[in-house]
Design a protein around this motif. Structure first.
Motif, PDB file in Angstrom:
ATOM      1  N   PHE A 144      69.983 -12.808  75.795  1.00  0.00           N
ATOM      2  CA  PHE A 144      68.718 -13.538  75.847  1.00  0.00           C
ATOM      3  C   PHE A 144      68.312 -14.047  74.464  1.00  0.00           C
ATOM      4  N   LEU A 145      68.671 -13.308  73.420  1.00  0.00           N
ATOM      5  CA  LEU A 145      68.395 -13.790  72.068  1.00  0.00           C
ATOM      6  C   LEU A 145      69.203 -15.049  71.779  1.00  0.00           C
ATOM      7  N   SER A 146      70.457 -15.055  72.186  1.00  0.00           N
ATOM      8  CA  SER A 146      71.285 -16.249  71.977  1.00  0.00           C
ATOM      9  C   SER A 146      70.738 -17.425  72.788  1.00  0.00           C
ATOM     10  N   PHE A 147      70.247 -17.158  73.993  1.00  0.00           N
ATOM     11  CA  PHE A 147      69.648 -18.227  74.801  1.00  0.00           C
ATOM     12  C   PHE A 147      68.391 -18.773  74.129  1.00  0.00           C
ATOM     13  N   ALA A 148      67.561 -17.883  73.584  1.00  0.00           N
ATOM     14  CA  ALA A 148      66.324 -18.319  72.937  1.00  0.00           C
ATOM     15  C   ALA A 148      66.618 -19.157  71.695  1.00  0.00           C
ATOM     16  N   LEU A 149      67.546 -18.693  70.852  1.00  0.00           N
ATOM     17  CA  LEU A 149      67.881 -19.439  69.636  1.00  0.00           C
ATOM     18  C   LEU A 149      68.534 -20.776  69.970  1.00  0.00           C
ATOM     19  N   THR A 150      69.354 -20.773  71.012  1.00  0.00           N
ATOM     20  CA  THR A 150      69.978 -22.024  71.435  1.00  0.00           C
ATOM     21  C   THR A 150      68.932 -23.032  71.894  1.00  0.00           C
TER      22      THR A 150
END
Length: 288
Positions: A144-150
């Motif tokens: 979810f962190l990678s999704f948010a940063l993306t």
């Protein structure tokens, strides 16, 4: 001149006057060794292409509506892929794969006779359940962190790049943003998940100097596919599918699938693309 080299070919000889060695670059990322991860890593690109082809007519008819409707499905598929097939930042595929094997080895074997001392088999099952949930949440948070940063960083950046490379500035703004969001999910989700925000890695990403692996290959393939996908737009064929950004997004999806698969072959895996001066220029610098 661009050349592809292996990490093992780098000169390791040192001298007293040399500067301190830089932090070694992270190695190429392997798909997790479990059978499910290995199998799905090949199925996932086919699923994405199949869904894109299935919705292609709707995309041509109404690009904005279709791109917006498909975005949650793409996000869910990409999050599922990274959690199932890739090691999160701070770990390696070897460590992640070895963890399950070590737990199997450490788990006490059930006795051949009747169970004793308060049903130890039940305690082992309960402990295994806790470990499984802990492993799940350890992957869910980076995903979810990678999704948010993306979504927050990669999407605006790719939108700006699309405009710089010729996308309309005063019109088709919704199409540009949605196209950038799809490309960001394809290219950046896996990179952020496995590398986090490590500066040295992202310098290599922007310098096209990462060792080739499934994650980097799919990101590079997305960019190259989008580049080649822009070729049909100015051609005077008068086809509805030539409208911006349909061909760009089609190329991005195809490039993602091809890059993620081709980058795992022995011909490319672990190699680097290095931009170096000509050999003659090198020799001239040495003599001066």
């Amino acid at each position: 001149m661009a050349s592809v080299t292996s990490p093992s070919s780098v000169n390791t000889q040192g001298s007293p006057t040399q500067a301190p060695a830089e932090k070694p670059s992270p190695p190429p990322i392997d798909i997790l060794p479990s059978q499910l991860a290995q199998a799905y890593s090949y199925v996932h690109p086919a699923v994405l292409l199949g869904l894109y082809a299935y919705r292609f007519e709707a995309l041509v008819a109404d690009p904005v509506r279709e791109l917006l409707a498909d975005l949650p499905w793409l996000a869910a598929l990409q999050i599922s892929f990274v959690m199932l097939c890739l090691p999160p930042a701070g770990s390696t595929s070897t460590e992640a794969g070895a963890g399950a094997e070590e737990e199997k080895k450490k788990a006490p074997k059930s006795p051949s006779g009747p169970l004793r001392h308060g049903k130890p088999g039940y305690r082992r099952k309960h402990s295994s359940g806790k470990s499984s949930w802990a492993c799940f949440f350890a992957k869910l948070m980076p995903a979810f962190l990678s999704f948010a940063l993306t979504s927050l960083l990669a999407t605006p950046l790719i939108a700006v790049l699309l405009v710089l490379f010729g996308a309309p500035l005063t019109t088709h703004n919704a199409e540009t943003i949605l196209c950038a969001a799809h490309m960001a999910l394809l290219s950046a989700t896996g990179l952020v998940y496995v590398h986090g925000v490590e500066a040295s890695v992202w310098k290599e990403v922007w310098g096209i100097a990462r060792p080739v692996d499934a994650v980097w290959g799919s990101a590079l393939g997305t960019g190259l596919g989008a580049w080649f996908g822009a070729i049909p737009i100015p051609l005077d064929w008068d086809r509805p599918w030539q409208a911006f950004p349909i061909t760009i997004l089609t190329g991005a999806y195809i490039g993602y699938a091809v890059g993620s698969l081709v980058s795992r072959t022995p011909l490319l895996y672990g190699k680097r693309i290095e931009f170096a001066p000509e050999q003659a220029e090198e020799e001239e610098k040495k003599t001066n």
